[in-house]
Design an enzyme around this catalytic site. Structure first.
Site, PDB file in Angstrom:
ATOM      1  N   TYR A   5       4.465  -4.299  19.398  1.00 16.03           N
ATOM      2  CA  TYR A   5       4.985  -4.840  18.130  1.00 16.03           C
ATOM      3  C   TYR A   5       5.498  -6.275  18.344  1.00 16.03           C
ATOM      4  CZ  TYR A   5       8.409  -5.485  14.339  1.00 16.03           C
ATOM      5  OH  TYR A   5       9.147  -5.983  13.289  1.00 16.03           O
ATOM      6  N   ASN A  64       0.823  -1.219   0.000  1.00 16.85           N
ATOM      7  CA  ASN A  64       0.000   0.000   0.000  1.00 16.85           C
ATOM      8  C   ASN A  64       0.856   1.268   0.000  1.00 16.85           C
ATOM      9  OD1 ASN A  64       0.942   0.125   2.587  1.00 16.85           O
ATOM     10  ND2 ASN A  64      -1.057   0.414   3.564  1.00 16.85           N
ATOM     11  N   SER A  90      10.561 -11.192  14.218  1.00 16.69           N
ATOM     12  CA  SER A  90      11.520 -10.226  14.753  1.00 16.69           C
ATOM     13  C   SER A  90      12.088 -10.664  16.089  1.00 16.69           C
ATOM     14  CB  SER A  90      10.776  -8.896  14.949  1.00 16.69           C
ATOM     15  OG  SER A  90      11.512  -8.039  15.778  1.00 16.69           O
ATOM     16  N   LYS A 123       3.934  -9.722  16.675  1.00 11.54           N
ATOM     17  CA  LYS A 123       4.762 -10.668  15.908  1.00 11.54           C
ATOM     18  C   LYS A 123       4.671 -12.063  16.535  1.00 11.54           C
ATOM     19  CE  LYS A 123       6.684  -8.295  12.531  1.00 11.54           C
ATOM     20  NZ  LYS A 123       6.454  -8.614  11.119  1.00 11.54           N
TER      21      LYS A 123
HETATM   22  N1  LIG Z   1      14.120  -3.847   9.277  1.00  2.27           N
HETATM   23  C1  LIG Z   1      14.365  -4.631  10.316  1.00  2.27           C
HETATM   24  O1  LIG Z   1      15.373  -4.485  10.996  1.00  2.27           O
HETATM   25  C2  LIG Z   1      13.394  -5.731  10.685  1.00  2.27           C
HETATM   26  C3  LIG Z   1      13.706  -6.550  11.776  1.00  2.27           C
HETATM   27  C4  LIG Z   1      12.832  -7.569  12.137  1.00  2.27           C
HETATM   28  C5  LIG Z   1      11.698  -7.805  11.389  1.00  2.27           C
HETATM   29  N2  LIG Z   1      11.405  -6.986  10.339  1.00  2.27           N
HETATM   30  C6  LIG Z   1      10.189  -7.276   9.580  1.00  2.27           C
HETATM   31  O2  LIG Z   1      10.504  -7.376   8.209  1.00  2.27           O
HETATM   32  C7  LIG Z   1       9.398  -6.935   7.419  1.00  2.27           C
HETATM   33  C8  LIG Z   1       9.851  -5.877   6.436  1.00  2.27           C
HETATM   34  O3  LIG Z   1      10.343  -4.766   7.181  1.00  2.27           O
HETATM   35  P1  LIG Z   1      11.113  -3.545   6.509  1.00  2.27           P
HETATM   36  O4  LIG Z   1      12.178  -3.136   7.431  1.00  2.27           O
HETATM   37  O5  LIG Z   1      11.429  -3.876   5.099  1.00  2.27           O
HETATM   38  O6  LIG Z   1       9.984  -2.429   6.600  1.00  2.27           O
HETATM   39  P2  LIG Z   1       9.350  -1.482   5.465  1.00  2.27           P
HETATM   40  O7  LIG Z   1       8.455  -0.535   6.188  1.00  2.27           O
HETATM   41  O8  LIG Z   1      10.399  -0.928   4.594  1.00  2.27           O
HETATM   42  O9  LIG Z   1       8.501  -2.527   4.612  1.00  2.27           O
HETATM   43  C9  LIG Z   1       7.165  -2.823   4.920  1.00  2.27           C
HETATM   44  C10 LIG Z   1       6.380  -2.711   3.625  1.00  2.27           C
HETATM   45  O10 LIG Z   1       5.038  -3.090   3.884  1.00  2.27           O
HETATM   46  C11 LIG Z   1       4.172  -2.143   3.279  1.00  2.27           C
HETATM   47  N3  LIG Z   1       2.932  -2.132   4.023  1.00  2.27           N
HETATM   48  C12 LIG Z   1       2.729  -1.640   5.275  1.00  2.27           C
HETATM   49  N4  LIG Z   1       1.439  -1.777   5.612  1.00  2.27           N
HETATM   50  C13 LIG Z   1       0.815  -2.371   4.570  1.00  2.27           C
HETATM   51  C14 LIG Z   1      -0.522  -2.765   4.318  1.00  2.27           C
HETATM   52  N5  LIG Z   1      -1.485  -2.553   5.225  1.00  2.27           N
HETATM   53  N6  LIG Z   1      -0.809  -3.353   3.137  1.00  2.27           N
HETATM   54  C15 LIG Z   1       0.156  -3.534   2.201  1.00  2.27           C
HETATM   55  N7  LIG Z   1       1.438  -3.178   2.379  1.00  2.27           N
HETATM   56  C16 LIG Z   1       1.763  -2.600   3.555  1.00  2.27           C
HETATM   57  C17 LIG Z   1       4.907  -0.825   3.355  1.00  2.27           C
HETATM   58  O11 LIG Z   1       4.453   0.145   2.426  1.00  2.27           O
HETATM   59  C18 LIG Z   1       6.338  -1.281   3.078  1.00  2.27           C
HETATM   60  O12 LIG Z   1       6.617  -1.284   1.698  1.00  2.27           O
HETATM   61  C19 LIG Z   1       8.341  -6.449   8.426  1.00  2.27           C
HETATM   62  O13 LIG Z   1       7.426  -7.483   8.636  1.00  2.27           O
HETATM   63  C20 LIG Z   1       9.145  -6.184   9.681  1.00  2.27           C
HETATM   64  O14 LIG Z   1       8.352  -6.295  10.840  1.00  2.27           O
HETATM   65  C21 LIG Z   1      12.230  -5.968   9.961  1.00  2.27           C
END
Ligand SMILES: NC(=O)c1ccc[n+]([C@@H]2O[C@H](COP(=O)([O-])OP(=O)(O)OC[C@H]3O[C@@H](n4cnc5c(N)ncnc54)[C@H](O)[C@@H]3O)[C@@H](O)[C@H]2O)c1
Length: 309
Positions: free
Chosen positions: A141, A32, A117, A145
């Site tokens: 959060y 989104n 996470s 998860k």
């Molecule tokens: N970055 C980190 O260090 C980290 C660590 C642990 C877990 N995670 C997990 O990895 C995944 C990706 O994280 P990221 O760091 O790339 O974050 P990010 O915010 O860059 O990516 C999340 C994506 O999901 C999309 N999104 C959010 N809500 C939405 C919805 N309702 N419908 C459709 N799309 C939606 C956003 O637009 C974005 O493109 C997540 O699940 C996050 O919890 C990330």
């Protein structure tokens, strides 16, 4: 294979999409764009600007393709935001996931691979933490998860949906935003590039296990294998790095002088964090290949260039 990546316009998801397309797969992205960027989505991926909470529109996407694998990256990713908006956090991270799970079940998806996470473990001083450690999340959060993981496991037990749950430590790298858990690398890099002060929350001696995004992508790809048992895998380096040390390395690389200020620690933030990755090494035959200084250098170069444009 035919693959769906939810959140494929985001930081981790967009790198994953690139690697999947390079590997010859057919990829669809649902995002989104709340935190993602359309420009990050590979041109060969089919893209739907769509909220995963909109079940009917999401079903249209599933009905149009026959997905073999679903990578579920879309989420509310901010710990501080979850502390202020627990209901919204749950709406997306639990109810949104349930829409995806229901469709995986209905359209006989062969495997769901979920981005979990380190936040599920909460504050636990016996680092590095292994997967079978008691979960005691300290943030909403982390709680969503953890709950999402339980739903995925029950969909496996009740409906036979295979899964891989990947618990990432702090992911960093190119395209990272200020949001998300590894966001400190972005925040410091941007502050340096702009000559602005860096703020450290707490005393800076809190530790994080920083894993490079392209290594995380390789873990996701390793988890696709049909022979990989449905299970939970820590995706991490096993190494604790303090936020102060991170700041020192970035300042050294940038050759810029930095003003650093310290502010109160944020509620819900974990003090020590490192995840034991033995299981991923053994079962997924995966290991983090990128040295921290190499990954940081690439990340800093990326943000410096972005800033100079
Ligand atoms: N970055 C980190 O260090 C980290 C660590 C642990 C877990 N995670 C997990 O990895 C995944 C990706 O994280 P990221 O760091 O790339 O974050 P990010 O915010 O860059 O990516 C999340 C994506 O999901 C999309 N999104 C959010 N809500 C939405 C919805 N309702 N419908 C459709 N799309 C939606 C956003 O637009 C974005 O493109 C997540 O699940 C996050 O919890 C990330």
């Amino acid at each position: 294979m035919n693959i769906l990546v939810t959140g494929g316009a985001g930081f981790i998801g967009s790198h994953l999409v690139d690697a999947l397309i390079d590997g010859g797969h057919t990829v669809t992205v649902v995002d989104n764009l709340s935190t993602g960027n359309r420009a990050y989505v590979h041109k060969q991926a089919a893209f739907y600007e769509l909220d995963i909470r909109h079940a009917r529109e999401l079903e249209d996407v599933f009905a149009r393709s026959s997905f073999d694998i679903v990578f579920h990256e879309a989420a509310q990713t901010l710990v501080p935001y979850s502390m202020e908006h627990p209901k919204e956090d749950a709406d997306l991270n639990i109810m949104g996931l349930l829409n995806v799970l229901e469709l995986c079940r209905k359209y006989a998806v062969k495997k769901i691979i979920f981005s979990s996470s380190a936040a599920v473990y909460g504050d636990n001083d016996s680092v590095p933490i292994a997967e079978d450690t008691l979960l005691r999340p300290t943030s909403f959060y982390g709680l969503t998860k953890m709950t999402a993981e339980k739903y995925i496991q029950m969909y496996h037990d009740v409906f036979g949906l295979p899964y891989a749950i990947l618990r990432y430590s702090n992911v960093y790298g190119e395209r990272q935003g200020s949001h998300g858990e590894g966001g400190v690398v972005y925040v410091f890099s941007k502050a340096l590039a702009r000559g602005m002060a860096m703020t450290i929350f707490g005393d800076g001696e809190q530790t994080r296990d920083f894993v490079y995004v392209k290594d995380v992508v390789q873990a996701n790809i390793a988890a696709m294998g049909s022979q990989i048992p449905s299970d939970i895998y820590n995706i991490s380096t096993n190494i604790e790095t303090t936020v102060n040390a991170l700041k020192e390395i970035l300042v050294y690389f940038s050759q810029l002088s930095a003003v650093v200020s310290y502010a109160d620690a944020r509620p819900g933030d974990i003090y020590r964090s490192a995840l034991n990755n033995d299981k991923a090494r053994q079962v997924l035959q995966w290991r983090p290949k990128t040295k921290f200084i190499e990954g940081l250098r690439a990340t800093l170069d990326y943000f410096s260039e972005e800033e100079s444009q």
